[in-house]
Design a protein around this motif. Structure first.
Motif, mmCIF file in Angstrom:
data_model
loop_
_atom_site.group_PDB
_atom_site.id
_atom_site.type_symbol
_atom_site.label_atom_id
_atom_site.label_comp_id
_atom_site.label_asym_id
_atom_site.label_seq_id
_atom_site.Cartn_x
_atom_site.Cartn_y
_atom_site.Cartn_z
ATOM 1 N N ILE A 56 -25.251 -18.265 -14.357
ATOM 2 C CA ILE A 56 -25.595 -19.627 -13.956
ATOM 3 C C ILE A 56 -26.911 -19.637 -13.182
ATOM 4 O O ILE A 56 -27.788 -20.466 -13.411
ATOM 5 C CB ILE A 56 -24.471 -20.238 -13.093
ATOM 6 N N VAL A 57 -27.070 -18.683 -12.245
ATOM 7 C CA VAL A 57 -28.246 -18.655 -11.372
ATOM 8 C C VAL A 57 -29.529 -18.406 -12.164
ATOM 9 O O VAL A 57 -30.535 -19.101 -11.970
ATOM 10 C CB VAL A 57 -28.081 -17.576 -10.280
ATOM 11 N N THR A 58 -29.492 -17.437 -13.076
ATOM 12 C CA THR A 58 -30.710 -17.010 -13.752
ATOM 13 C C THR A 58 -31.381 -18.120 -14.563
ATOM 14 O O THR A 58 -32.570 -18.397 -14.376
ATOM 15 C CB THR A 58 -30.424 -15.796 -14.656
ATOM 16 N N PRO A 59 -30.673 -18.810 -15.482
ATOM 17 C CA PRO A 59 -31.362 -19.848 -16.244
ATOM 18 C C PRO A 59 -31.798 -21.050 -15.413
ATOM 19 O O PRO A 59 -32.868 -21.612 -15.642
ATOM 20 C CB PRO A 59 -30.325 -20.259 -17.309
ATOM 21 N N ILE A 60 -30.976 -21.453 -14.433
ATOM 22 C CA ILE A 60 -31.350 -22.603 -13.609
ATOM 23 C C ILE A 60 -32.584 -22.256 -12.769
ATOM 24 O O ILE A 60 -33.513 -23.068 -12.626
ATOM 25 C CB ILE A 60 -30.181 -23.035 -12.704
ATOM 26 N N TYR A 61 -32.610 -21.042 -12.225
ATOM 27 C CA TYR A 61 -33.777 -20.613 -11.447
ATOM 28 C C TYR A 61 -35.025 -20.571 -12.327
ATOM 29 O O TYR A 61 -36.106 -21.015 -11.913
ATOM 30 C CB TYR A 61 -33.510 -19.239 -10.837
ATOM 31 N N TYR A 62 -34.878 -20.084 -13.541
ATOM 32 C CA TYR A 62 -36.019 -20.015 -14.455
ATOM 33 C C TYR A 62 -36.570 -21.413 -14.736
ATOM 34 O O TYR A 62 -37.781 -21.638 -14.715
ATOM 35 C CB TYR A 62 -35.596 -19.339 -15.763
ATOM 36 N N VAL A 63 -35.676 -22.369 -14.992
ATOM 37 C CA VAL A 63 -36.097 -23.729 -15.334
ATOM 38 C C VAL A 63 -36.822 -24.383 -14.160
ATOM 39 O O VAL A 63 -37.925 -24.929 -14.315
ATOM 40 C CB VAL A 63 -34.882 -24.564 -15.763
ATOM 41 N N PHE A 64 -36.215 -24.346 -12.974
ATOM 42 C CA PHE A 64 -36.820 -25.013 -11.819
ATOM 43 C C PHE A 64 -38.101 -24.313 -11.379
ATOM 44 O O PHE A 64 -39.074 -24.965 -10.991
ATOM 45 C CB PHE A 64 -35.814 -25.075 -10.664
ATOM 46 N N PHE A 65 -38.103 -22.994 -11.429
ATOM 47 C CA PHE A 65 -39.298 -22.247 -11.033
ATOM 48 C C PHE A 65 -40.451 -22.541 -11.982
ATOM 49 O O PHE A 65 -41.582 -22.803 -11.551
ATOM 50 C CB PHE A 65 -38.986 -20.749 -11.015
ATOM 51 N N THR A 66 -40.181 -22.524 -13.297
ATOM 52 C CA THR A 66 -41.224 -22.810 -14.282
ATOM 53 C C THR A 66 -41.765 -24.225 -14.115
ATOM 54 O O THR A 66 -42.982 -24.459 -14.162
ATOM 55 C CB THR A 66 -40.676 -22.639 -15.713
ATOM 56 N N THR A 67 -40.876 -25.187 -13.906
ATOM 57 C CA THR A 67 -41.305 -26.576 -13.726
ATOM 58 C C THR A 67 -42.157 -26.741 -12.473
ATOM 59 O O THR A 67 -43.188 -27.426 -12.486
ATOM 60 C CB THR A 67 -40.077 -27.501 -13.648
ATOM 61 N N SER A 68 -41.744 -26.095 -11.383
ATOM 62 C CA SER A 68 -42.506 -26.193 -10.131
ATOM 63 C C SER A 68 -43.894 -25.582 -10.273
ATOM 64 O O SER A 68 -44.889 -26.153 -9.810
ATOM 65 C CB SER A 68 -41.738 -25.494 -8.996
ATOM 66 N N VAL A 69 -43.959 -24.437 -10.928
ATOM 67 C CA VAL A 69 -45.250 -23.770 -11.125
ATOM 68 C C VAL A 69 -46.163 -24.610 -12.015
ATOM 69 O O VAL A 69 -47.361 -24.733 -11.756
ATOM 70 C CB VAL A 69 -45.041 -22.366 -11.725
ATOM 71 N N MET A 70 -45.607 -25.208 -13.061
ATOM 72 C CA MET A 70 -46.414 -26.053 -13.942
ATOM 73 C C MET A 70 -46.963 -27.264 -13.201
ATOM 74 O O MET A 70 -48.128 -27.640 -13.381
ATOM 75 C CB MET A 70 -45.559 -26.498 -15.136
ATOM 76 N N CYS A 71 -46.139 -27.870 -12.365
ATOM 77 C CA CYS A 71 -46.601 -29.037 -11.585
ATOM 78 C C CYS A 71 -47.709 -28.642 -10.611
ATOM 79 O O CYS A 71 -48.733 -29.325 -10.499
ATOM 80 C CB CYS A 71 -45.431 -29.656 -10.826
ATOM 81 N N CYS A 72 -47.500 -27.527 -9.910
ATOM 82 C CA CYS A 72 -48.503 -27.060 -8.951
ATOM 83 C C CYS A 72 -49.813 -26.714 -9.651
ATOM 84 O O CYS A 72 -50.899 -27.070 -9.187
ATOM 85 C CB CYS A 72 -47.964 -25.852 -8.190
ATOM 86 N N SER A 73 -49.717 -26.030 -10.790
ATOM 87 C CA SER A 73 -50.912 -25.634 -11.529
ATOM 88 C C SER A 73 -51.658 -26.851 -12.059
ATOM 89 O O SER A 73 -52.897 -26.896 -12.054
ATOM 90 C CB SER A 73 -50.512 -24.709 -12.680
ATOM 91 N N ALA A 74 -50.905 -27.866 -12.508
ATOM 92 C CA ALA A 74 -51.540 -29.080 -13.019
ATOM 93 C C ALA A 74 -52.294 -29.821 -11.917
ATOM 94 O O ALA A 74 -53.384 -30.355 -12.139
ATOM 95 C CB ALA A 74 -50.489 -29.990 -13.646
ATOM 96 N N ILE A 75 -51.709 -29.858 -10.721
ATOM 97 C CA ILE A 75 -52.356 -30.552 -9.599
ATOM 98 C C ILE A 75 -53.558 -29.756 -9.089
ATOM 99 O O ILE A 75 -54.615 -30.321 -8.790
ATOM 100 C CB ILE A 75 -51.339 -30.779 -8.464
#
Length: 353
Positions: free
Chosen positions: A245-264
């Motif tokens: 449960i932890v691994t895929p949810i962490y991957y999704v939220f981490f990837t989304t956060s990094v994409m948002c930060c990189s875009a800004i």
């Protein structure tokens, strides 16, 4: 072999090996935490740090470090649109290894949710625009002074403090998203620090005196703080909740956060096309659906063996693999059958042998 083609295969190999190391690191850490729990040590979820004396936990940390280093090196050889989506392989590696070494199982909903998370994240990354080139620490400093990034960084720090001091003590051991959100939003800043340090190291090798630049050491300090917080709360999440449960949810939220930060930070969204916007939104909605399936039905025991027996029968003995149509009996047919049976019984009584 063409040099560009050779670089492509080197980058591909590094990206795949990175996913294997990172996926394995979750299993090693979880195994170490379980060993400590069996010895009666204070668990990480309860604020303990006995895992620092457990060699399996350190093996997991080293494995994650090797994986991150390989992932960083892969960007030097292969395009980001190849390397970043391959990070989803770590989710599959972790899920497969956890079923063998931790006896953890995902139900059908969880498996579908896991695949949807990977699919959505991959689509989101593929449609994301390429980041703007930053060649020096001075250019990076200008990016960090941008009002948009300052607002984002303040929001991340503020939300993290609220989660750490107000939400985590009350709901951290009841909801898996609390600890993972802390790791993810802090992780977006740590990745920005890594990019800045990577630029500084490249300048260092080219002969520039970056060690005298205050920004270089500020990035080092920020990276150490962010990574320390990530490790602490990721350990708590792994200690309390199922690794699958932890691994895929962490991957999704981490990837989304990094994409948002990189875009800004790099203003990537200014160059997005219509199909890129549609792809990003579609990928994000797919991620949300995957998280829902993964999180909402995690405690429901459901598998193919749970289906009724008539649904599990193999139809291979029928032509074309399909069962023939058989009309279900209605009330009139049943009444006719009963009348015929009664009539047959009466005729036997009238003409005994």
């Amino acid at each position: 072999m063409d040099v560009n083609r050779l670089h492509f295969y080197i980058g591909l190999s590094l990206a795949v090996s990175s996913s294997v190391f990172i996926g394995s690191s979750f299993i090693l850490k979880k195994k170490g935490l379980l060993r400590l729990a069996s010895k009666g040590s204070t668990r990480a979820g309860q604020g303990g740090y006995a895992y620092l004396k457990e060699w399996l936990w350190w093996a997991g940390l080293i494995s994650m470090g090797v994986g991150e280093a390989a992932n960083f090196a892969a960007y030097a050889f292969a395009p980001a649109t190849l390397v970043t989506p391959l990070g989803a392989l770590s989710v599959l590696v972790s899920a497969v290894l956890s079923s063998y070494f931790l006896n953890e199982r995902l139900n059908v909903h969880g498996k579908i949710g896991c695949l949807l998370c990977i699919l959505g994240s991959t689509v989101m990354v593929i449609h994301a625009p390429q980041e703007e080139e930053v060649a020096s620490l001075s250019a990076m400093a200008e990016k960090l002074k941008d009002p948009g990034f300052i607002v984002f960084a303040v929001s991340v720090v503020g939300s993290s403090l609220v989660l750490i001091f107000a939400v985590a003590p009350r709901f951290g051991q009841k909801n898996v998203l609390v600890y993972i959100l802390i790791c993810s939003v802090i992780g977006s800043l740590s990745v920005s620090c890594v990019k800045g340090l990577g630029i500084g190291i490249k300048q260092l090798f080219s002969g520039t005196a970056v060690l005298k630049d205050p920004l270089f050491w500020a990035l080092v300090i920020c990276l150490v703080i962010c990574v320390s917080i990530q490790i602490s709360y990721l350990n708590k999440a792994l200690d309390i909740y199922n690794t699958s449960i932890v691994t895929p949810i962490y991957y999704v939220f981490f990837t989304t956060s990094v994409m948002c930060c990189s875009a800004i930070l790099f203003k990537e969204w200014l160059r997005m096309t219509i199909d890129g916007i549609v792809g990003t939104i579609s990928g994000f909605l797919t991620i949300i659906l995957g998280i829902f399936l993964l999180h909402a039905f995690k405690d429901i025991t459901f598998s193919l063996d749970s289906l009724p027996l008539y649904l599990r029968k193999s139809p291979h003995w029928f032509p074309g693999g399909q069962q023939p149509y058989v009309a279900l009996p209605d009330e009139d047919m049943q009444a006719d059958g009963e009348r015929k049976s009664a009539r047959g019984g009466n005729s036997k009584e009238e003409h005994p042998e």
